[in-house]
Design a protein around this motif. Structure first.
Motif, PDB file in Angstrom:
ATOM      1  N   GLU A  40      -6.801 -27.608  -6.948  1.00  0.00           N
ATOM      2  CA  GLU A  40      -6.755 -27.928  -8.383  1.00  0.00           C
ATOM      3  C   GLU A  40      -6.428 -26.744  -9.282  1.00  0.00           C
ATOM      4  OE1 GLU A  40      -9.997 -30.550  -9.772  1.00  0.00           O
ATOM      5  OE2 GLU A  40     -10.616 -30.517  -7.675  1.00  0.00           O
ATOM      6  N   PHE A  41      -6.296 -25.562  -8.701  1.00  0.00           N
ATOM      7  CA  PHE A  41      -6.056 -24.357  -9.507  1.00  0.00           C
ATOM      8  C   PHE A  41      -4.861 -23.578  -8.972  1.00  0.00           C
ATOM      9  CE2 PHE A  41     -10.353 -25.459 -10.384  1.00  0.00           C
ATOM     10  CZ  PHE A  41     -10.699 -24.895 -11.602  1.00  0.00           C
ATOM     11  N   ARG A  42      -4.291 -22.744  -9.852  1.00  0.00           N
ATOM     12  CA  ARG A  42      -3.316 -21.770  -9.368  1.00  0.00           C
ATOM     13  C   ARG A  42      -4.111 -20.491  -9.126  1.00  0.00           C
ATOM     14  NH1 ARG A  42       1.018 -22.272 -14.000  1.00  0.00           N
ATOM     15  NH2 ARG A  42      -0.802 -23.125 -15.054  1.00  0.00           N
ATOM     16  N   VAL A  43      -4.226 -20.127  -7.880  1.00  0.00           N
ATOM     17  CA  VAL A  43      -5.135 -19.038  -7.524  1.00  0.00           C
ATOM     18  C   VAL A  43      -4.368 -17.743  -7.285  1.00  0.00           C
ATOM     19  CG1 VAL A  43      -7.015 -18.367  -5.979  1.00  0.00           C
ATOM     20  CG2 VAL A  43      -6.488 -20.793  -6.303  1.00  0.00           C
ATOM     21  N   SER A  44      -4.871 -16.648  -7.882  1.00  0.00           N
ATOM     22  CA  SER A  44      -4.364 -15.336  -7.494  1.00  0.00           C
ATOM     23  C   SER A  44      -5.577 -14.487  -7.130  1.00  0.00           C
ATOM     24  CB  SER A  44      -3.538 -14.694  -8.609  1.00  0.00           C
ATOM     25  OG  SER A  44      -4.302 -14.619  -9.781  1.00  0.00           O
ATOM     26  N   ALA A  45      -5.332 -13.399  -6.390  1.00  0.00           N
ATOM     27  CA  ALA A  45      -6.465 -12.618  -5.906  1.00  0.00           C
ATOM     28  C   ALA A  45      -6.148 -11.135  -5.961  1.00  0.00           C
ATOM     29  CB  ALA A  45      -6.788 -13.035  -4.479  1.00  0.00           C
ATOM     30  N   ALA A  46      -7.218 -10.341  -6.090  1.00  0.00           N
ATOM     31  CA  ALA A  46      -7.058  -8.884  -6.077  1.00  0.00           C
ATOM     32  C   ALA A  46      -8.218  -8.287  -5.311  1.00  0.00           C
ATOM     33  CB  ALA A  46      -7.033  -8.359  -7.506  1.00  0.00           C
ATOM     34  N   THR A  47      -7.919  -7.281  -4.499  1.00  0.00           N
ATOM     35  CA  THR A  47      -9.014  -6.598  -3.775  1.00  0.00           C
ATOM     36  C   THR A  47      -9.352  -5.281  -4.468  1.00  0.00           C
ATOM     37  OG1 THR A  47      -7.342  -5.643  -2.330  1.00  0.00           O
ATOM     38  CG2 THR A  47      -8.499  -7.597  -1.494  1.00  0.00           C
ATOM     39  N   LYS A  48      -8.505  -4.883  -5.423  1.00  0.00           N
ATOM     40  CA  LYS A  48      -8.769  -3.613  -6.125  1.00  0.00           C
ATOM     41  C   LYS A  48      -8.805  -3.835  -7.639  1.00  0.00           C
ATOM     42  CE  LYS A  48      -6.670  -0.553  -2.704  1.00  0.00           C
ATOM     43  NZ  LYS A  48      -7.950  -0.290  -2.075  1.00  0.00           N
ATOM     44  N   GLU A  92       8.987 -28.974 -11.313  1.00  0.00           N
ATOM     45  CA  GLU A  92       7.909 -29.635 -12.042  1.00  0.00           C
ATOM     46  C   GLU A  92       6.998 -28.585 -12.674  1.00  0.00           C
ATOM     47  OE1 GLU A  92       5.007 -32.735 -10.526  1.00  0.00           O
ATOM     48  OE2 GLU A  92       6.924 -33.300  -9.627  1.00  0.00           O
ATOM     49  N   ARG A  93       6.506 -28.872 -13.889  1.00  0.00           N
ATOM     50  CA  ARG A  93       5.629 -27.896 -14.536  1.00  0.00           C
ATOM     51  C   ARG A  93       4.253 -27.920 -13.893  1.00  0.00           C
ATOM     52  NH1 ARG A  93       4.829 -28.794 -20.511  1.00  0.00           N
ATOM     53  NH2 ARG A  93       2.765 -27.939 -20.224  1.00  0.00           N
ATOM     54  N   ASP A  94       3.719 -26.744 -13.644  1.00  0.00           N
ATOM     55  CA  ASP A  94       2.400 -26.669 -13.023  1.00  0.00           C
ATOM     56  C   ASP A  94       1.367 -26.398 -14.116  1.00  0.00           C
ATOM     57  OD1 ASP A  94       0.195 -26.302 -11.508  1.00  0.00           O
ATOM     58  OD2 ASP A  94       1.108 -24.878 -10.102  1.00  0.00           O
ATOM     59  N   ASP A  95       0.615 -27.443 -14.483  1.00  0.00           N
ATOM     60  CA  ASP A  95      -0.355 -27.307 -15.572  1.00  0.00           C
ATOM     61  C   ASP A  95      -1.758 -26.955 -15.074  1.00  0.00           C
ATOM     62  OD1 ASP A  95       1.421 -27.783 -17.594  1.00  0.00           O
ATOM     63  OD2 ASP A  95       1.179 -29.959 -17.489  1.00  0.00           O
ATOM     64  N   ARG A  96      -1.889 -26.727 -13.793  1.00  0.00           N
ATOM     65  CA  ARG A  96      -3.232 -26.434 -13.285  1.00  0.00           C
ATOM     66  C   ARG A  96      -3.732 -25.102 -13.871  1.00  0.00           C
ATOM     67  NH1 ARG A  96      -2.396 -26.193  -7.090  1.00  0.00           N
ATOM     68  NH2 ARG A  96      -0.611 -25.025  -7.882  1.00  0.00           N
ATOM     69  N   PRO A  97      -5.041 -25.018 -14.128  1.00  0.00           N
ATOM     70  CA  PRO A  97      -5.556 -23.756 -14.662  1.00  0.00           C
ATOM     71  C   PRO A  97      -5.400 -22.615 -13.649  1.00  0.00           C
ATOM     72  CG  PRO A  97      -7.352 -25.303 -14.216  1.00  0.00           C
ATOM     73  CD  PRO A  97      -6.077 -26.045 -13.981  1.00  0.00           C
ATOM     74  N   ARG A  98      -5.324 -21.399 -14.196  1.00  0.00           N
ATOM     75  CA  ARG A  98      -5.172 -20.220 -13.324  1.00  0.00           C
ATOM     76  C   ARG A  98      -6.524 -19.571 -13.108  1.00  0.00           C
ATOM     77  NH1 ARG A  98       0.350 -18.536 -13.851  1.00  0.00           N
ATOM     78  NH2 ARG A  98       1.286 -19.755 -15.493  1.00  0.00           N
ATOM     79  N   ILE A  99      -6.770 -19.215 -11.877  1.00  0.00           N
ATOM     80  CA  ILE A  99      -8.028 -18.531 -11.562  1.00  0.00           C
ATOM     81  C   ILE A  99      -7.699 -17.242 -10.811  1.00  0.00           C
ATOM     82  CG2 ILE A  99      -8.416 -19.837  -9.393  1.00  0.00           C
ATOM     83  CD1 ILE A  99     -11.411 -19.826 -10.134  1.00  0.00           C
ATOM     84  N   LEU A 100      -8.397 -16.178 -11.184  1.00  0.00           N
ATOM     85  CA  LEU A 100      -8.210 -14.895 -10.485  1.00  0.00           C
ATOM     86  C   LEU A 100      -9.503 -14.561  -9.742  1.00  0.00           C
ATOM     87  CD1 LEU A 100      -6.853 -12.126  -9.901  1.00  0.00           C
ATOM     88  CD2 LEU A 100      -7.654 -11.378 -12.159  1.00  0.00           C
ATOM     89  N   ILE A 101      -9.371 -14.312  -8.453  1.00  0.00           N
ATOM     90  CA  ILE A 101     -10.541 -13.955  -7.635  1.00  0.00           C
ATOM     91  C   ILE A 101     -10.458 -12.460  -7.317  1.00  0.00           C
ATOM     92  CG2 ILE A 101     -11.745 -14.380  -5.462  1.00  0.00           C
ATOM     93  CD1 ILE A 101     -10.289 -17.160  -5.463  1.00  0.00           C
ATOM     94  N   VAL A 102     -11.523 -11.748  -7.671  1.00  0.00           N
ATOM     95  CA  VAL A 102     -11.530 -10.305  -7.413  1.00  0.00           C
ATOM     96  C   VAL A 102     -12.664  -9.990  -6.455  1.00  0.00           C
ATOM     97  CG1 VAL A 102     -11.548  -8.016  -8.462  1.00  0.00           C
ATOM     98  CG2 VAL A 102     -10.768  -9.980  -9.799  1.00  0.00           C
ATOM     99  N   GLU A 159      -9.977 -21.343  -0.634  1.00  0.00           N
ATOM    100  CA  GLU A 159     -10.076 -22.659  -0.006  1.00  0.00           C
ATOM    101  C   GLU A 159     -10.684 -23.671  -0.981  1.00  0.00           C
ATOM    102  OE1 GLU A 159      -8.529 -22.771   2.865  1.00  0.00           O
ATOM    103  OE2 GLU A 159      -8.820 -24.925   2.598  1.00  0.00           O
ATOM    104  N   VAL A 160     -11.663 -23.202  -1.749  1.00  0.00           N
ATOM    105  CA  VAL A 160     -12.358 -24.083  -2.697  1.00  0.00           C
ATOM    106  C   VAL A 160     -11.420 -24.506  -3.840  1.00  0.00           C
ATOM    107  CG1 VAL A 160     -14.260 -24.216  -4.373  1.00  0.00           C
ATOM    108  CG2 VAL A 160     -14.585 -22.995  -2.210  1.00  0.00           C
ATOM    109  N   PHE A 161     -10.605 -23.561  -4.319  1.00  0.00           N
ATOM    110  CA  PHE A 161      -9.868 -23.802  -5.559  1.00  0.00           C
ATOM    111  C   PHE A 161      -8.402 -24.175  -5.387  1.00  0.00           C
ATOM    112  CE2 PHE A 161     -13.470 -21.232  -7.013  1.00  0.00           C
ATOM    113  CZ  PHE A 161     -13.926 -22.065  -8.031  1.00  0.00           C
ATOM    114  N   ARG A 162      -7.873 -23.971  -4.195  1.00  0.00           N
ATOM    115  CA  ARG A 162      -6.405 -24.062  -4.055  1.00  0.00           C
ATOM    116  C   ARG A 162      -5.823 -25.406  -4.492  1.00  0.00           C
ATOM    117  NH1 ARG A 162      -5.894 -22.402   1.594  1.00  0.00           N
ATOM    118  NH2 ARG A 162      -5.140 -20.556   0.559  1.00  0.00           N
TER     119      ARG A 162
END
Ligand SMILES: Nc1nc2c(ncn2[C@@H]2O[C@H](COP(=O)(O)OP(=O)(O)OP(=O)(O)O)[C@@H](O)[C@H]2O)c(=O)[nH]1
Length: 306
Positions: free
Chosen positions: A30-38, A3-13, A25-28
């Protein structure tokens, strides 16, 4: 089938894993979440093939602070339009104007209220979407909904550069409706508008390849830009376009050329041997179109460069 995932992408840095988990936890849902610590990782994700729609950015990080990272994102053509929202503790907001100067659109302060964070992020996504829509209108012809002249100029320049880099031919068809003044005079301006709309829809429907592009260049003039298309192919397509417009059989009793609406065309090809400017190409197509008109209309003439 996936299935196509049309949810917006959010990057948390954020350099703190716990903060990332909290926002995830807040965004998972309704959003496609990715994260970076650096920061380097954040920049890489922001420049990825499917970049984030919005970035939540911590201000205080050891290697590069959020302001610097934000400024880098705003400097790059590829990431400039991604909204950046700072997420930070109230005590860290020493100078909130600094973030806006770096290009951020908003601040969210910790401890945060999850529904409020979500609502603010959605608001910025909505604004971005509306801005993009508005920007796209600037390149569309309002009457026919094909590209406008500004878009054509842009496309011609970039396609010509590309053709010259790749050593592939680029062709152009400059086409003009025959005796359109008489058409308006006979059937009225509204019918003239309808005719132009119909021609634009028909002509654009004939373009097969993804790089092919049509624009309304002037009142009753259109340009068709054809990457990777040589002399023979453009001639063949021009004949095809003329035939299809003939087959529409839009009555034009005052034409004098035929009883229906017809086109005249000038075609030109930038081969691999010479490197014309956009202007050279348009002028050569224009000379050919003029020759087609002069020779009696309802025909195609080839233009030559140099
Ligand atoms: N209905 C309508 N007419 C337009 C539009 N833009 C330009 N025109 C008309 O197109 C006509 C163009 O006339 P001319 O440049 O004299 O050319 P022509 O009558 O097509 O004659 P040739 O090109 O020499 O065959 C003018 O009457 C313009 O008013 C438009 O958006 N809608």
């Amino acid at each position: 089938m996936t299935e196509r995932d049309d949810r917006p992408r959010i990057l948390i840095v954020d350099d703190t894993k716990e903060n990332i988990d909290l926002l995830m936890e807040v965004f998972r849902d309704e959003f496609r979440v990715s994260a970076a610590t650096k920061p380097e990782r954040a920049l890489k994700l922001a420049h990825a093939e499917s970049p984030p729609d919005i970035i939540l950015l911590d201000i205080l990080m050891p290697e590069m602070d959020g302001y610097e990272l934000c400024a880098l994102l705003k400097k790059s053509e590829a990431t400039r339009s991604i909204p950046v929202v700072f997420v930070t503790a109230v005590s860290e907001v020493m100078d909130s104007t600094r973030g806006f100067a770096a290009g951020a659109v908003d601040y969210i302060t910790k401890p945060f209220h999850p529904p409020m964070v979500k609502a603010r992020v959605k608001l910025h996504l909505d604004l971005k979407h509306k801005y993009e829509l508005l920007e796209s209108y600037a390149f569309v012809d309002a009457l026919t909904e094909v590209g406008n002249r500004r878009r054509f100029d842009q496309m011609l320049e970039s396609e010509l550069n590309r053709a010259q880099r790749s050593g592939r031919p680029l062709s152009l068809i400059y086409l003009d409706v025959d005796h359109f003044k008489q058409f308006n005079d006979t059937y009225g301006h509204g019918a003239g508008d309808d005719c132009l709309r119909r021609l634009a829809t028909t002509l654009s429907g004939m373009l097969q390849r993804s790089g092919d592009f049509i624009a309304r260049y002037g009142g009753e003039e259109f340009m068709v830009l054809l990457p990777y298309t040589d002399e023979e192919q453009v001639w063949h397509l021009a004949e095809e376009l003329s035939r299809v417009v003939d087959a529409l059989a839009i009555p034009h009793v005052a034409s004098g050329v035929a009883d229906w609406v017809t086109l005249s065309m000038g075609v030109v090809t930038a081969g691999t041997d010479i490197h014309p400017s956009p202007r050279d190409l348009v002028e050569a197509a224009d000379r050919a179109l003029y020759a087609a008109k002069h020779a009696g209309r309802h025909r195609i003439e080839r233009g030559f460069l140099g």
